[in-house]
Design an enzyme around this catalytic site. Structure first.
Site, short mmCIF file in Angstrom:
data_model
loop_
_atom_site.label_atom_id
_atom_site.label_comp_id
_atom_site.label_asym_id
_atom_site.label_seq_id
_atom_site.Cartn_x
_atom_site.Cartn_y
_atom_site.Cartn_z
N SER A 189 39.45 32.25 50.07
CA SER A 189 38.39 33.00 50.73
C SER A 189 37.41 32.16 51.53
CB SER A 189 37.62 33.81 49.69
OG SER A 189 36.83 32.96 48.90
N HIS A 217 41.53 38.63 47.59
CA HIS A 217 41.02 38.80 48.96
C HIS A 217 42.02 39.48 49.88
CE1 HIS A 217 37.15 36.91 48.43
NE2 HIS A 217 37.76 36.12 47.58
N LYS A 248 36.10 44.30 45.53
CA LYS A 248 35.95 43.84 46.91
C LYS A 248 36.45 44.95 47.85
CE LYS A 248 35.44 39.13 45.40
NZ LYS A 248 36.01 37.82 45.07
C1 LIG Z 1 35.87 37.10 43.70
C2 LIG Z 1 37.11 36.43 43.21
C3 LIG Z 1 37.60 36.68 41.92
C4 LIG Z 1 36.81 37.46 40.93
O1 LIG Z 1 36.80 38.84 41.24
P1 LIG Z 1 35.71 39.74 40.54
O2 LIG Z 1 36.38 41.09 40.39
O3 LIG Z 1 34.54 39.76 41.47
O4 LIG Z 1 35.39 39.13 39.24
C5 LIG Z 1 38.83 36.15 41.56
N1 LIG Z 1 39.55 35.40 42.42
C6 LIG Z 1 39.10 35.12 43.66
C7 LIG Z 1 39.93 34.28 44.55
C8 LIG Z 1 37.86 35.61 44.08
O5 LIG Z 1 37.39 35.27 45.28
#
Ligand SMILES: *Cc1c(COP(=O)(O)O)cnc(C)c1O
Length: 407
Positions: A189, A217, A248
């Protein structure tokens, strides 16, 4: 008081290193994303446009999602009332897991409190299930995977980011009989670059390793049904465990893994991070299920998302700004200095109502500090125009380099 002193020392260290975090207090207004109201520390307010959110598709305000949540709230109340094992498994959780296993074309799925927890709980538990397991982990994997691998306490090998030749060397050096797992991401990301899914699956096949892919992502955004980059590339069936978030692009909250029925059954039965915690509120599960279901057929929102990202990148490139472009929806602009990065972010917010958080060390390596923009289908061309003009002005005012940085 020595505890007080220790707290002061710990906090001062962050200030001294320029990485003390200040949260921007914002109030998103449903129906008006990405507009929001910034509540300043002095008590005043300012209208802003959020340019760094991970609600990539604006699903957090989608009528289909909100209707499902209202309905579940009225039907069933607030919390779930228990862990999954003790009264906390509801029709909403089952429906969400069915929606997710169908999304990834796996036999089963398992919902966790977040994708962080899903990564941490799963990766730290696999060694119990597969004694002697060696985990091969990409150098730039997310903190939640690093933490899961570390806590599992088994053998681990870190391969250089996206370097399949290095991964091959590491795999070849280990006992062919040892159980192995390769953990990586489909989109990283901070740079917005893609993991080499096919090549890693090829290696896994060759060396008899399991594959674990974080599609956080990408879910909702890539592939004909929004299952991620592995779906887009025709590789989804080759992944043993897929991890995703509901917080997300799906716009709600929670995380999950999708895998074979046996794998899910084992993780469900052994992972403390799944077992000993209250399950998601049914309202959240209902909203997430509605979002996942909706995005299986709404290709137009994915197309508009990619179009917005392409437009922003094209406009910033035309100004000669050093954007990092790997062809994904994430638009990082390289600044390369933590003080400049913070100053740009402050000026964008104060003077132009553009909210983009500076990304500094330790989130990215020193010298690669950046502003990371996340355009979405709800960022229209007028907003893109406003952002591009603001960036142009500030870049000149701060006399920053316009030379193109190679991706
Ligand atoms: C944001 C993120 C997570 C965690 O996701 P959440 O549901 O917000 O805990 C896991 N892996 C990656 C690559 C992330 O960017």
């Amino acid at each position: 008081m020595t505890y007080e002193n220790a707290l002061d020392t710990a906090l001062q260290r962050l200030h001294d290193e320029g990485r003390y975090r200040t949260f921007i207090d914002i109030e998103r207004r449903k129906g008006q994303f990405p507009h929001a109201v910034w509540r300043k520390p002095d008590g005043t307010e300012k209208d802003i446009t959020v340019w760094c959110g991970n609600d990539y598709l604006g699903m957090g305000q989608h009528p289909v999602v909100l209707a499902a949540m209202h309905e579940a709230l009225d039907a069933t109340g607030a919390g779930s009332g228990g862990t999954r094992n003790i009264s906390g498994t509801t029709v909403y959780h089952k429906r969400l897991e069915a929606e997710l296993s169908d999304l990834h074309q796996k036999e089963a799925a398992l919902v966790f409190s977040s994708a962080y927890i899903a990564n941490d709980a799963t990766l730290s538990t696999l060694k119990t299930i597969f004694p002697g397991l060696i985990i091969y982990s990409d150098k730039l994997n997310h903190a939640s995977m690093i933490e899961g691998v570390r806590r599992g306490g088994g053998e681990k090998r870190i391969f250089r980011h996206n370097d399949v030749a290095h991964l091959r060397e590491l795999l070849a050096a280990d006992d062919p009989a040892a159980p192995k797992l390769i953990a990586f991401e489909s989109i990283y990301s901070m740079d917005g670059d893609f993991g080499p899914i096919k090549e890693i699956c090829d290696l896994a096949e060759e060396f008899g390793a399991l594959t674990y892919l974080d599609e956080v992502h990408a879910v909702g955004m890539y592939g004909p049904r929004g299952a991620g980059v592995a779906e887009r590339d025709g590789q989804m069936h080759r992944l043993d465990i897929i991890n995703g978030t509901l917080g997300k692009a799906f716009g709600v909250f929670g995380g999950y893994i999708a895998a074979s029925a046996k794998m899910v059954d084992a993780v469900r039965s052994y992972a403390p991070g799944f077992i000993f915690t209250t399950s998601l509120p049914p309202v959240v599960a209902a909203g997430a299920a509605a979002s996942v279901k909706h995005l299986k057929t709404d290709q137009s929102i994915r197309d508009r998302h990619q179009a917005a990202a392409k437009m922003l990148k094209m406009r910033l490139k035309a100004l000669g700004l050093p954007i990092i472009d790997h062809g994904s929806h994430i638009v990082p602009v390289h600044v390369g200095n933590p003080v400049h990065c913070k100053a740009l972010s402050d000026m964008l917010l104060e003077q132009f109502g553009v909210y983009v958080q500076p990304i500094n060390y330790p989130t990215v390596p020193k010298g690669t500090e950046r502003l990371r923009f996340t355009p979405s289908p709800v960022h229209d061309s007028g907003m893109i125009d406003g952002l591009v003009k603001a960036m142009d002005k500030l870049w000149s005012r701060c006399a920053l380099n316009r030379a193109e940085m190679s991706a």
